[in-house]
Design a protein around this motif. Sequence first.
Motif, PDB file in Angstrom:
ATOM      1  N   TRP A  31       0.838  -1.203   0.000  1.00 58.59           N
ATOM      2  CA  TRP A  31       0.000   0.000   0.000  1.00 58.59           C
ATOM      3  C   TRP A  31       0.875   1.256   0.000  1.00 58.59           C
ATOM      4  CZ3 TRP A  31      -4.409   2.203  -0.914  1.00 58.59           C
ATOM      5  CH2 TRP A  31      -4.686   3.457  -0.370  1.00 58.59           C
ATOM      6  N   ARG A  35      -0.383   2.803  -3.206  1.00 58.87           N
ATOM      7  CA  ARG A  35      -1.649   3.482  -2.896  1.00 58.87           C
ATOM      8  C   ARG A  35      -2.777   2.902  -3.757  1.00 58.87           C
ATOM      9  NH1 ARG A  35      -0.271   6.957   1.573  1.00 58.87           N
ATOM     10  NH2 ARG A  35       1.975   6.732   1.430  1.00 58.87           N
ATOM     11  N   PRO A  37      -5.790   0.482  -3.564  1.00 59.46           N
ATOM     12  CA  PRO A  37      -6.585  -0.357  -2.662  1.00 59.46           C
ATOM     13  C   PRO A  37      -6.879  -1.736  -3.237  1.00 59.46           C
ATOM     14  CG  PRO A  37      -7.903   1.454  -3.567  1.00 59.46           C
ATOM     15  CD  PRO A  37      -6.489   1.716  -3.963  1.00 59.46           C
ATOM     16  N   LEU A 257       2.887   2.415  15.054  1.00 59.37           N
ATOM     17  CA  LEU A 257       2.101   2.700  16.257  1.00 59.37           C
ATOM     18  C   LEU A 257       1.270   1.507  16.710  1.00 59.37           C
ATOM     19  CD1 LEU A 257       0.830   6.350  15.588  1.00 59.37           C
ATOM     20  CD2 LEU A 257       2.960   5.586  16.640  1.00 59.37           C
ATOM     21  N   TRP A 286      11.203   5.002   4.950  1.00 60.36           N
ATOM     22  CA  TRP A 286      10.046   5.243   5.830  1.00 60.36           C
ATOM     23  C   TRP A 286      10.416   4.899   7.279  1.00 60.36           C
ATOM     24  CZ3 TRP A 286       6.304   7.527   7.847  1.00 60.36           C
ATOM     25  CH2 TRP A 286       5.343   6.912   8.644  1.00 60.36           C
ATOM     26  N   GLN A 289      12.373   7.817   8.563  1.00 63.51           N
ATOM     27  CA  GLN A 289      11.766   9.154   8.559  1.00 63.51           C
ATOM     28  C   GLN A 289      11.566   9.668   9.985  1.00 63.51           C
ATOM     29  OE1 GLN A 289       8.498   9.790   5.762  1.00 63.51           O
ATOM     30  NE2 GLN A 289       7.446  10.993   7.326  1.00 63.51           N
ATOM     31  N   GLY A 290      12.106  10.842  10.246  1.00 62.21           N
ATOM     32  CA  GLY A 290      11.949  11.460  11.561  1.00 62.21           C
ATOM     33  C   GLY A 290      12.826  10.852  12.642  1.00 62.21           C
TER      34      GLY A 290
ATOM     35  N   ILE B  80     -10.038   4.988  -8.835  1.00 60.00           N
ATOM     36  CA  ILE B  80      -9.190   5.236  -7.670  1.00 60.00           C
ATOM     37  C   ILE B  80      -8.684   6.671  -7.765  1.00 60.00           C
ATOM     38  CG2 ILE B  80      -7.154   4.494  -6.360  1.00 60.00           C
ATOM     39  CD1 ILE B  80      -9.345   2.338  -6.645  1.00 60.00           C
ATOM     40  N   ARG B  82      -6.588   9.890  -7.654  1.00 56.99           N
ATOM     41  CA  ARG B  82      -5.140  10.150  -7.748  1.00 56.99           C
ATOM     42  C   ARG B  82      -4.804  11.620  -7.519  1.00 56.99           C
ATOM     43  NH1 ARG B  82      -3.248   5.621  -6.261  1.00 56.99           N
ATOM     44  NH2 ARG B  82      -3.885   3.890  -7.555  1.00 56.99           N
ATOM     45  N   ASP B 123     -12.983   5.852  -5.104  1.00 58.65           N
ATOM     46  CA  ASP B 123     -12.283   5.436  -3.885  1.00 58.65           C
ATOM     47  C   ASP B 123     -11.194   6.460  -3.575  1.00 58.65           C
ATOM     48  OD1 ASP B 123     -10.679   4.287  -1.935  1.00 58.65           O
ATOM     49  OD2 ASP B 123     -10.912   2.250  -2.721  1.00 58.65           O
ATOM     50  N   SER B 125      -9.177   6.590  -1.139  1.00 60.39           N
ATOM     51  CA  SER B 125      -7.986   6.144  -0.406  1.00 60.39           C
ATOM     52  C   SER B 125      -6.716   6.235  -1.254  1.00 60.39           C
ATOM     53  CB  SER B 125      -8.185   4.726   0.134  1.00 60.39           C
ATOM     54  OG  SER B 125      -8.302   3.802  -0.920  1.00 60.39           O
ATOM     55  N   GLY B 126      -6.897   6.341  -2.569  1.00 61.31           N
ATOM     56  CA  GLY B 126      -5.720   6.526  -3.432  1.00 61.31           C
ATOM     57  C   GLY B 126      -5.032   7.862  -3.214  1.00 61.31           C
ATOM     58  N   SER B 128      -3.767   9.642  -0.422  1.00 62.61           N
ATOM     59  CA  SER B 128      -3.562   9.472   1.018  1.00 62.61           C
ATOM     60  C   SER B 128      -2.144   9.834   1.447  1.00 62.61           C
ATOM     61  CB  SER B 128      -3.887   8.032   1.403  1.00 62.61           C
ATOM     62  OG  SER B 128      -3.104   7.143   0.644  1.00 62.61           O
ATOM     63  N   ARG B 129      -1.606  10.828   0.789  1.00 61.16           N
ATOM     64  CA  ARG B 129      -0.248  11.242   1.169  1.00 61.16           C
ATOM     65  C   ARG B 129      -0.288  12.504   2.032  1.00 61.16           C
ATOM     66  NH1 ARG B 129       0.718   8.512  -3.582  1.00 61.16           N
ATOM     67  NH2 ARG B 129       2.561   7.180  -3.477  1.00 61.16           N
ATOM     68  N   TYR B 147      -6.261   7.853   5.875  1.00 58.84           N
ATOM     69  CA  TYR B 147      -6.925   7.423   7.105  1.00 58.84           C
ATOM     70  C   TYR B 147      -6.275   8.159   8.279  1.00 58.84           C
ATOM     71  CZ  TYR B 147      -8.822   3.481   4.419  1.00 58.84           C
ATOM     72  OH  TYR B 147      -9.470   2.707   3.500  1.00 58.84           O
ATOM     73  N   HIS B 149      -5.411   7.132  11.055  1.00 62.15           N
ATOM     74  CA  HIS B 149      -4.293   6.403  11.665  1.00 62.15           C
ATOM     75  C   HIS B 149      -3.014   6.598  10.845  1.00 62.15           C
ATOM     76  CE1 HIS B 149      -2.017   3.481  13.863  1.00 62.15           C
ATOM     77  NE2 HIS B 149      -1.676   2.926  12.719  1.00 62.15           N
ATOM     78  N   SER B 150      -3.144   6.564   9.534  1.00 62.88           N
ATOM     79  CA  SER B 150      -1.951   6.778   8.697  1.00 62.88           C
ATOM     80  C   SER B 150      -1.402   8.183   8.913  1.00 62.88           C
ATOM     81  CB  SER B 150      -2.291   6.581   7.220  1.00 62.88           C
ATOM     82  OG  SER B 150      -2.772   5.282   6.999  1.00 62.88           O
ATOM     83  N   GLU B 153       0.531   8.121  12.078  1.00 66.89           N
ATOM     84  CA  GLU B 153       1.857   7.498  11.909  1.00 66.89           C
ATOM     85  C   GLU B 153       2.877   8.542  11.435  1.00 66.89           C
ATOM     86  OE1 GLU B 153       3.000   4.485  12.501  1.00 66.89           O
ATOM     87  OE2 GLU B 153       1.306   3.100  12.542  1.00 66.89           O
ATOM     88  N   GLU B 154       2.462   9.361  10.500  1.00 62.13           N
ATOM     89  CA  GLU B 154       3.391  10.362   9.952  1.00 62.13           C
ATOM     90  C   GLU B 154       3.642  11.477  10.971  1.00 62.13           C
ATOM     91  OE1 GLU B 154       4.386  10.828   6.428  1.00 62.13           O
ATOM     92  OE2 GLU B 154       3.382   9.085   5.542  1.00 62.13           O
ATOM     93  N   ARG B 156       3.535  11.305  14.174  1.00 64.83           N
ATOM     94  CA  ARG B 156       4.318  10.854  15.326  1.00 64.83           C
ATOM     95  C   ARG B 156       5.817  10.921  15.072  1.00 64.83           C
ATOM     96  NH1 ARG B 156       2.793   7.823  19.578  1.00 64.83           N
ATOM     97  NH2 ARG B 156       5.007   7.831  20.066  1.00 64.83           N
ATOM     98  N   ARG B 157       6.200  10.784  13.821  1.00 64.09           N
ATOM     99  CA  ARG B 157       7.634  10.902  13.518  1.00 64.09           C
ATOM    100  C   ARG B 157       8.147  12.311  13.823  1.00 64.09           C
ATOM    101  NH1 ARG B 157       9.403   6.543  10.348  1.00 64.09           N
ATOM    102  NH2 ARG B 157       8.005   4.811  10.821  1.00 64.09           N
ATOM    103  N   THR B 170      -9.645   3.489  10.613  1.00 69.56           N
ATOM    104  CA  THR B 170      -9.783   3.532   9.161  1.00 69.56           C
ATOM    105  C   THR B 170     -10.796   4.557   8.644  1.00 69.56           C
ATOM    106  OG1 THR B 170     -11.281   1.645   9.303  1.00 69.56           O
ATOM    107  CG2 THR B 170      -8.999   1.180   8.740  1.00 69.56           C
TER     108      THR B 170
END
Lengths: 336, 518
Positions: A31, A35, A37, A257, A286, A289-290, B80, B82, B123, B125-126, B128-129, B147, B149-150, B153-154, B156-157, B170
Motif C-alpha cells: 500500500w 496506494r 486499494p 504505532l 520510511w 523518517q523522523g 481510484i 489520484r 475510492d 484512499s488513493g 492518502s499522502r 486514514y 491512523h496513517s 503514523e506520519e 508521530r515521527r 480507518t
Amino acid sequence: MPAFLARAPAAPRDYAACSGCGLCLLVCPTWRRSRDPGLMPAALAKALQHGATAAQLAAPIEACSLCGACDPVCPERIDLPGLIMDLRLKLPLPSSALLDDLRARLQQDVAASAASKSAPLLLPGPELRADAALLERVHALLGLVIAEDDGADIALALELGAEIPQHRLQQFLASLRGHSIVAADGLLLRQLRRWLPGSQRMGLGAALSTRAAVRSNLGAADLYVIEARAYHADYERMVAYYDRLQLETGCSLSLDLQRIAIPAVAQGLSQKLGLTAGDDDAQAKWILQGRKPARIVVESLADRAAFERVCDVPVVHLAELGEDPEMMKKDRHAFG
Amino acid sequence: MKIAPVEPGTVGPCPVAPDALQGIKRQQTNAARWNGAGWQDFVAALRASGVDLAEGAAACGRYATDAGGTAYGLPHGVVIARDAGQISLLLKAAQAHRVPVTVRGGGLTTEGESVAFGGVLLDMSGMSRVLQIDAQALTVRTEAGIYWHSLAEELRRENLDYLSAPLNLTSSVGGTLGVGGIDVNSARLGCSADQALSLQVVTPTGDIVECSDSENQELFQRVILGYGQFGIITEATLRVRPYTPLSMHYYYYSSLRTAIEDLQMLDRNDASDYSGILTIMDCAVNLLVAFDSDEREAAFRKNWESRLRGHGEFGFALCMLGHYALRPWKFREALYLLQRKRQVFPEFRRPEYMREGKMHDRTVVFSRAVWKHWGSRQMVIPDLATSAGKFIEAVERGNAVCREYFVHYTLYCVGIKLRPDHQPHYEMSCVPPDAEGWAYGCEFEPMIEGGVYSRDHFQAFKNAIYDIGIDLGASYYRFGGMMKGYIRRVFGDALVDRHLAMKRRADPAMILNRDVIF
C-alpha cells in the motif's frame, strides 16, 4: 491444493470472514508503495467473496511481499499470508531461471543433518550461509548445530508459489522433528508452526537478541530493525519480547504505532523472480523518517543492504554486536 | 456541452416514517439502483480524458457494502482517486452524462452512504499522502483520502498528533470532515470537522476550489459537515498538536443517569482532557477520564475527583458482588459481566502501550479494542445527538429501546464542544439546532455476538431510536443513506428545501453522493 497444505492445520478463518474493515491496509508495505486499494488483502478477500478467480486477482496475489504484517491486525483472524500463498499456488508461474533451478533442487534428496537427536538446530538460509564469517559468529553466539538441510528450497517455493514435492517436504520435516529450531527465514518459520505444531521455534533475530553479549551492546542511540516475517509469525509473543528488549536496552524499534514491524524490504513476486526492479529503498526510508539513530542494528542481511543504500549511518548485523568472547561463553545456546 | 436540468420537484414521501412504530416490520430503504443509461458513452469519454476506470467483479466486489453491512449495492465501475485534476475530469464527465458518483473513504458509513447503487464508485484512499507538516505552526496539509491512523503514523515521527478523530483507525480525513468526527476529547476540542483550517474541494461540476473561513466561505460552510453533497474534499489543512501520552482514570457506576451527570459536570468545568461513557450493561457503566499532562491530572484530583460518584474498579467489584449475592437468579448476567471484563480490560492495559503508568498511542489501543470487542460484520449503531439538557432523557429512552431489541448492547456517550463561529457549519448536521456550548452524542450498539437478526429487526431498532430524536427535537450523526427518511422529519421542510435548492445549483445533474441526503 497440494496435499501438504491440505493436511496442514486449518487456517484460523478464510476470506469469507473478511468484513472489509481495511485494517490490513494500514500496515501493508504494498500500500505504501502503490496506494492501490485493489492490491490490499481486504480487496482480495472481498473480491473472492464476489466470485473473482485467482487469475482475475493475479495483481494483488503477486504484489504481496508476504511480510505478514496484516496477519496480527486482522480482527477476523483471517490467515491472510496463508491465503496469498494458497492463491499463488493456483497462478501459473512465469518462466525464469530461478524457478527452473528451484524445481530441480526440490527434486533432489538432501543429506540429513548429523545432529544428535535433541540438539537445537540453526536453519541459516542462503544469505547467512554465504557469509561464512557472520555464520561463524552466529554459531559462536548461539551454539546451535547448523542444519545441513535448512529448507532454503522449501522457503523459496513457499514464497514463489511453486509446488513442493511431498517427499521433499517430509524429508525436511523428518530432519527437524525432536529438535528446537532457530530459523533465519521468517516465512519458513511461519510454516513450521503449522507443519510442526508443538515444536520449539524462534527467529534468528529473537534468538540472537537473547544473548547477553548482544543485548549488552544495544543502546539508546540504536535503531533496532526487526525481521518482519518472523515477528508477525509469532506476534503475541514477539510483541511482548521486543517490548522488554526495548525497556531493557533503550534502543528504538522499527515498529509502527500498532506495534507492527515495518519491513525494511518488501518485494512482490516479480521482484523476487528478478522480472522487475524493486523499490526496496522506500521502506527503509520510511523506517528512518523522523529518526536520527547513531547506528542501525538489523536482524536480516537483506535489511542491512537496504539501509546501506539509503543512509550513511553505520549498519551492523545483530551477530556483530556480540564481540566479547567472555560474554559469548555464557548461555551457550538460544534455548539455553 | 449542454447539461439538461433536473426536473423540479420535491423529495418523495418518506419510506420510513409512515410505519415508524415499534413492532411493525419495516422495509429496507436502500436506494434504487441507477439504470445505467449512457454508461458506455460515459466510460468512453472518461477514458478518452485519461481517467482510469475499472469494471468487473474483482474491481467492484469489494465495495458491495459498508461497515454497516446492511446496505448492499455494486457500482458499474471504480475510479481510484489520484489527484484533484483527475476527480475534476470525472465529475465533469459525470455531470454531462448524468452518471452518479459515490465517494468512499474508509467505507465506515453504516447506512449505505458510501455504497454505490450503480454508477461510479470513487475510492478516495488513493489520495492518502501527507503533503506538508509545519511543526512550528502546528498544521498539516494532507490529501483527504488518508486514514486518520496513517496520518497519526506520519505525525508521530515529528512528535505531533492530530487533535481528534473517530476511534476506529480507518476513517478517512475527508469523510470525517464531511460528517463530524467524534473522539473522547471532543468535549474539549470539538469535533474533527472543527479542526479543519482550509480545504481543497472539487465541486460537483468539477471546479477545483480552495476554501476556508476566510476564502470561499460559503463553500467551506457547506462542505464541512455537508455529507458529501457539495463537493469532494481532496486536500485538507488541519490543526495538530504536540503528542502526549495519557493518564487514564476509570470510574464505574451502576446508574447511567449518575454517570452522565458526572460526565457533564466534568465537561462544564473543563476538568479533564478526555471524557466519555461506555456501558457494559445497564448496571455497569464506565466513565473514562484522561489527561494530557500531570498538571491537569493533579488539578482534577484536587478539585473534581471527590465530586464523582463512581467507584474505582475494586470498589465497584465489591458492589457488584453484593448486588448479585442478593440476586442469585441473575447469575447469567453476572457471568456475562465477568466475561466481558476478562476480555476487554486487558486490552486497555497492554504493556507495550503503557510506560510509567501512562498510555501511549491511545487511538490504537481504543480502536483495536473497538474492532476486536465491538465491531462485527454488521455494525448497527443508531445514535442520538442532543443539547446537554435533553441528553439524559434521550439516553435513558434509547437504552430502554436497546433492552427491548437485544440481549446485550453497549452505549458510548461523549460531549462535543461547539464553536460559536462555526454555527453556519452546523446547519442541517449532527449538531442539534438547540445545542449551546456542547452537544452530546450517544451511540447505541447491540452486541451481535454471532447472533442472527433480520435486517427488518435492525431497521426497526434504528427507527425506534430515531423516533426518540424526532420526539425530543434532537439530531443524529447517521441520518443519511438508509435513514434519510428522517431528514425532513427532524430538520423540517423549510431547511431541507433550502439545502436542496443549494444542492441543485451546485450539482445540476444531482450526481454526487446521490441518495445520501437528497
